[in-house]
Every structure is written in C-alpha cells, then in structure tokens.
Design an enzyme around this catalytic site. Structure first.
Site, PDB file in Angstrom:
ATOM      1  N   LYS A  14       0.837  -1.213   0.000  1.00 25.50           N
ATOM      2  CA  LYS A  14       0.000   0.000   0.000  1.00 25.50           C
ATOM      3  C   LYS A  14       0.862   1.249   0.000  1.00 25.50           C
ATOM      4  O   LYS A  14       2.009   1.251   0.483  1.00 25.50           O
ATOM      5  CB  LYS A  14      -0.961   0.023   1.190  1.00 25.50           C
ATOM      6  CG  LYS A  14      -0.308  -0.036   2.586  1.00 25.50           C
ATOM      7  CD  LYS A  14       0.113   1.300   3.173  1.00 25.50           C
ATOM      8  CE  LYS A  14       0.841   1.157   4.492  1.00 25.50           C
ATOM      9  NZ  LYS A  14       1.501   2.341   5.002  1.00 25.50           N
ATOM     10  N   ASP A 141      -2.912  -2.514   9.380  1.00 29.01           N
ATOM     11  CA  ASP A 141      -2.886  -2.463   7.919  1.00 29.01           C
ATOM     12  C   ASP A 141      -3.360  -3.768   7.265  1.00 29.01           C
ATOM     13  O   ASP A 141      -3.448  -3.843   6.041  1.00 29.01           O
ATOM     14  CB  ASP A 141      -1.455  -2.181   7.418  1.00 29.01           C
ATOM     15  CG  ASP A 141      -0.995  -0.764   7.746  1.00 29.01           C
ATOM     16  OD1 ASP A 141      -1.849   0.093   8.025  1.00 29.01           O
ATOM     17  OD2 ASP A 141       0.229  -0.525   7.718  1.00 29.01           O
TER      18      ASP A 141
HETATM   19  P1  ATP Z   1       4.518  -1.106   8.694  1.00 29.97           P
HETATM   20  O1  ATP Z   1       3.311  -2.010   8.559  1.00 29.97           O
HETATM   21  O2  ATP Z   1       4.890  -0.790  10.102  1.00 29.97           O
HETATM   22  O3  ATP Z   1       4.481   0.063   7.771  1.00 29.97           O
HETATM   23  P2  ATP Z   1       6.585  -1.921   7.014  1.00 29.97           P
HETATM   24  O4  ATP Z   1       5.742  -1.977   5.804  1.00 29.97           O
HETATM   25  O5  ATP Z   1       7.489  -0.762   7.178  1.00 29.97           O
HETATM   26  O6  ATP Z   1       5.688  -2.055   8.267  1.00 29.97           O
HETATM   27  P3  ATP Z   1       7.191  -4.706   6.934  1.00 29.97           P
HETATM   28  O7  ATP Z   1       7.832  -5.184   5.698  1.00 29.97           O
HETATM   29  O8  ATP Z   1       5.759  -5.016   7.147  1.00 29.97           O
HETATM   30  O9  ATP Z   1       7.473  -3.175   7.080  1.00 29.97           O
HETATM   31  O10 ATP Z   1       8.054  -5.287   8.135  1.00 29.97           O
HETATM   32  C1  ATP Z   1       8.220  -4.657   9.370  1.00 29.97           C
HETATM   33  C2  ATP Z   1       8.918  -5.632  10.308  1.00 29.97           C
HETATM   34  O11 ATP Z   1       8.010  -6.692  10.599  1.00 29.97           O
HETATM   35  C3  ATP Z   1      10.124  -6.306   9.690  1.00 29.97           C
HETATM   36  O12 ATP Z   1      11.293  -5.621  10.002  1.00 29.97           O
HETATM   37  C4  ATP Z   1      10.094  -7.706  10.283  1.00 29.97           C
HETATM   38  O13 ATP Z   1      10.936  -7.802  11.402  1.00 29.97           O
HETATM   39  C5  ATP Z   1       8.671  -7.926  10.773  1.00 29.97           C
HETATM   40  N1  ATP Z   1       7.909  -8.974  10.033  1.00 29.97           N
HETATM   41  C6  ATP Z   1       7.150  -9.928  10.570  1.00 29.97           C
HETATM   42  N2  ATP Z   1       6.585 -10.709   9.645  1.00 29.97           N
HETATM   43  C7  ATP Z   1       6.986 -10.238   8.457  1.00 29.97           C
HETATM   44  C8  ATP Z   1       6.738 -10.640   7.121  1.00 29.97           C
HETATM   45  N3  ATP Z   1       5.988 -11.694   6.819  1.00 29.97           N
HETATM   46  N4  ATP Z   1       7.290  -9.906   6.146  1.00 29.97           N
HETATM   47  C9  ATP Z   1       8.064  -8.828   6.450  1.00 29.97           C
HETATM   48  N5  ATP Z   1       8.355  -8.448   7.694  1.00 29.97           N
HETATM   49  C10 ATP Z   1       7.818  -9.125   8.708  1.00 29.97           C
END
Ligand code: ATP
Length: 307
Positions: A14, A141
């Site tokens: 997103k 989210d």
């Molecule tokens: P946010 O939802 O806070 O915006 P983001 O999009 O910045 O998150 P994500 O890729 O969702 O980042 O990952 C955030 C953290 O969640 C990662 O650093 C990781 O440690 C943890 N995590 C847990 N499960 C997953 C997954 N399936 N894929 C990616 N990261 C994961």
C-alpha cells in the site's frame, strides 16, 4: 483436495495517498484518517499441508524477515487455526516482492495472504467479514491488504470504507536501505507537535474529489502525510529524494506511511522512466520501482496440486 493440495495467494503493498495523524491516545496508538491505495508490488504466499505451522521466505532482504512465531503470516495461520478449531499444520512459503520494512505494509500483506490461503487449504470457509475481523486483530494495515483498491481508513487505520475512485495511476516508488522505525517516527511527530492543539484527523475533500474525478494532476497536488516532517527530520535524505521527483516533473510526491519509501505520482509511462532514472542517478534511493494502482486485495492466484 487431498494432501498434495497447495494454494497460492497474492497480496499487494500500500501507499498512503493521505495520512492524517491525531494526538496520542491513552492506549498508545494515534487516531488516524488515511486513504490507502494498493499498488502492483506484491507478495505471494503459498500454503501447503504440513504437520506444523512453518514459514520460509525468498526474495530481496528475505534474511530480514523473522521465521519464528513473530512472522505475521505464521501469526495469521495460528489465529485462523485457533478460531476455527483446526489442528492441521501448514508450510507457508513467502515470495517477497514488497520491500521489507519499507512503510508499504509488506508484513501485513503476508498476514492477509496467509489468512486467505489457509482458509482455502483448510476449507474453513470464513466469510470476507469474518476474515476482516481476524485481520484487524493481526494489525492495523492487514484489513486493507485483504480489501485492496483504494479505501479510507479510520481508527488505527483498520476501519475501512472503500473510496469512490476512478482511474488507474502510475507511480514511481523510491526505496531506501536506511531503516526508519515506525515507533520512532511517531515519537518524533509527537515531539515536533508538542503543545499544539490537534484537530480530529480527517481526509481532505480535495483529495476525495480528485479520486472521484480520476484526475491525476489534482491527486498529485493533494498527496499529504502528517508523518512526513518527522520522517524527514530523522532521515533528511528523504527531502532530497522528494526534490528530485519534483524537479523531474512528478505530479506529486509523498513519504509513504512512516517511510522510508517515497511514492511519486507521474503522468504516464514515459514520465515514470524519467523520474525513475533521475532517482537512481541521484543515489538517494537504494532501489526504484515503477508500479500502478489500484490493484485488488489478497486473492488466490493458484489452487492445485503441491510440488
Ligand atoms: P509497517 O506495517 O509498520 O508500515 P513496514 O511496511 O514498514 O511495516 P514490513 O515489511 O511489514 O514493514 O516489516 C516490518 C517488520 O516486521 C520487519 O522488520 C520484520 O521484522 C517484521 N515482520 C514480521 N513478519 C513479516 C513478514 N511476513 N514480512 C516482512 N516483515 C515481517
């Protein structure tokens, strides 16, 4: 059916077209009003029958994704099993196309995909509404990753209303290798706004009107994110990246969520190439992708015999 069955579900990243953030609530969360937009950066989650719930991950920065019970896809499978009284295991395999920790909700996409995949694999037959309730328990989210398209989110972002939106939009997404922790960005915005009386967060009529009319120029001018000053204060390179997009004629640019990803709305494919090349050459982005939106939420793309 049978033990060799495998289900693959695709779920999108997103971009927040607008993100309005209220003051901190007593429970520690901030009240939000946001417009989510699903873009064509996706993760695929394949669910195969197994004795226990396990996960493997491939793709860029797969090594940064946890493989234990904190993985959001594992948490989703466990939650569905528990609520449906299922004893079965599942081997989840995630092919990551969404940058890890990029502010594009990749983990949430995996949770949504795992819910849909396990529901099909285990024949639990939950309605979309029942899946949405589980999704909201997993994270703010996750419901949007199930729904996809363009939608208004309120509360912590988990209460969704599909937006009346027209048109297909072309985006250039600039990624950064430098991590920005979501709690740190919220703490910084609280610091920057300390002592100010904050209005109740709401999305602007201007942006909703731009979406209703499908006008990319008006949409570009309406992109907004209350967290942007905080993200830029912690990572000043984001300001350089926003300036490059503007210089090369993007219709608008905005830090996505808590960053560090920056999303630029562009006129067409030609302009997306100009902006992408300029961002790459500037050296401020670790990776640049050209994507489009809106795209659908988590959906089955393959249902057949396992490998
Ligand atoms: P946010 O939802 O806070 O915006 P983001 O999009 O910045 O998150 P994500 O890729 O969702 O980042 O990952 C955030 C953290 O969640 C990662 O650093 C990781 O440690 C943890 N995590 C847990 N499960 C997953 C997954 N399936 N894929 C990616 N990261 C994961």
């Amino acid at each position: 059916m049978g033990t060799s069955e495998a289900v693959t579900v695709r779920a999108p990243a997103k971009v927040n077209l607008e993100l309005r953030v209220g003051g901190p609530r007593p429970d520690g969360y901030h009240e939000l009003a946001t417009v989510f937009h699903a873009v064509s950066l996706t993760d695929d989650v394949t669910a195969t029958p197994a004795d226990a719930i396990t996960v493997t991950v491939e793709g860029v920065h797969a090594d940064r994704v946890p493989l234990d019970g904190t993985n959001l896809a594992v948490r989703a499978a466990r939650l569905l099993a528990e609520r449906s009284g299922i004893d079965d295991g599942v081997a989840l395999h995630i092919r990551k196309g969404i940058p890890v920790a990029g502010g594009m909700a990749g983990g949430s996409a995996d949770a949504a995909a795992a819910l849909v995949a396990c529901d099909a694999l285990w024949h639990t037959g939950l309605s979309r509404e029942e899946l949405r309730v589980l999704a909201a328990e997993l994270g703010s989210d996750v419901p949007f990753a199930l729904l996809g398209g363009t939608a208004i989110g309120t509360g912590r972002g988990e209460q969704l209303t599909p937006a009346l939106a027209r048109g297909d939009y072309t985006w250039v997404v600039g990624l950064s290798d430098r991590g920005l922790s979501t709690p740190a960005v919220y703490a910084e915005i609280d610091r920057l706004r300390a002592g100010r009386v904050l209005p109740e967060p709401r999305v602007s009529e201007r942006l909703m009107q731009a979406l209703r009319s499908g006008d990319p120029t008006a949409l570009g001018a309406s992109l907004a994110n209350d967290l942007q000053p905080a993200a830029c204060s912690l990572l000043p390179d984001l300001l350089r990246s926003l300036a490059v997009g503007q210089e090369y004629g993007a219709l608008g640019g905005v830090v996505s969520g808590s960053g560090p990803t920056v999303a630029f709305l562009v006129k067409d494919t030609e302009q997306s190439l100009d902006v992408a090349v300029a961002l790459t050459a500037s050296g401020v982005c670790s990776d640049v992708r050209r994507v489009h939106g809106p795209v659908p939420g988590a959906r089955i793309v393959e249902h057949g015999p396992g490998r």
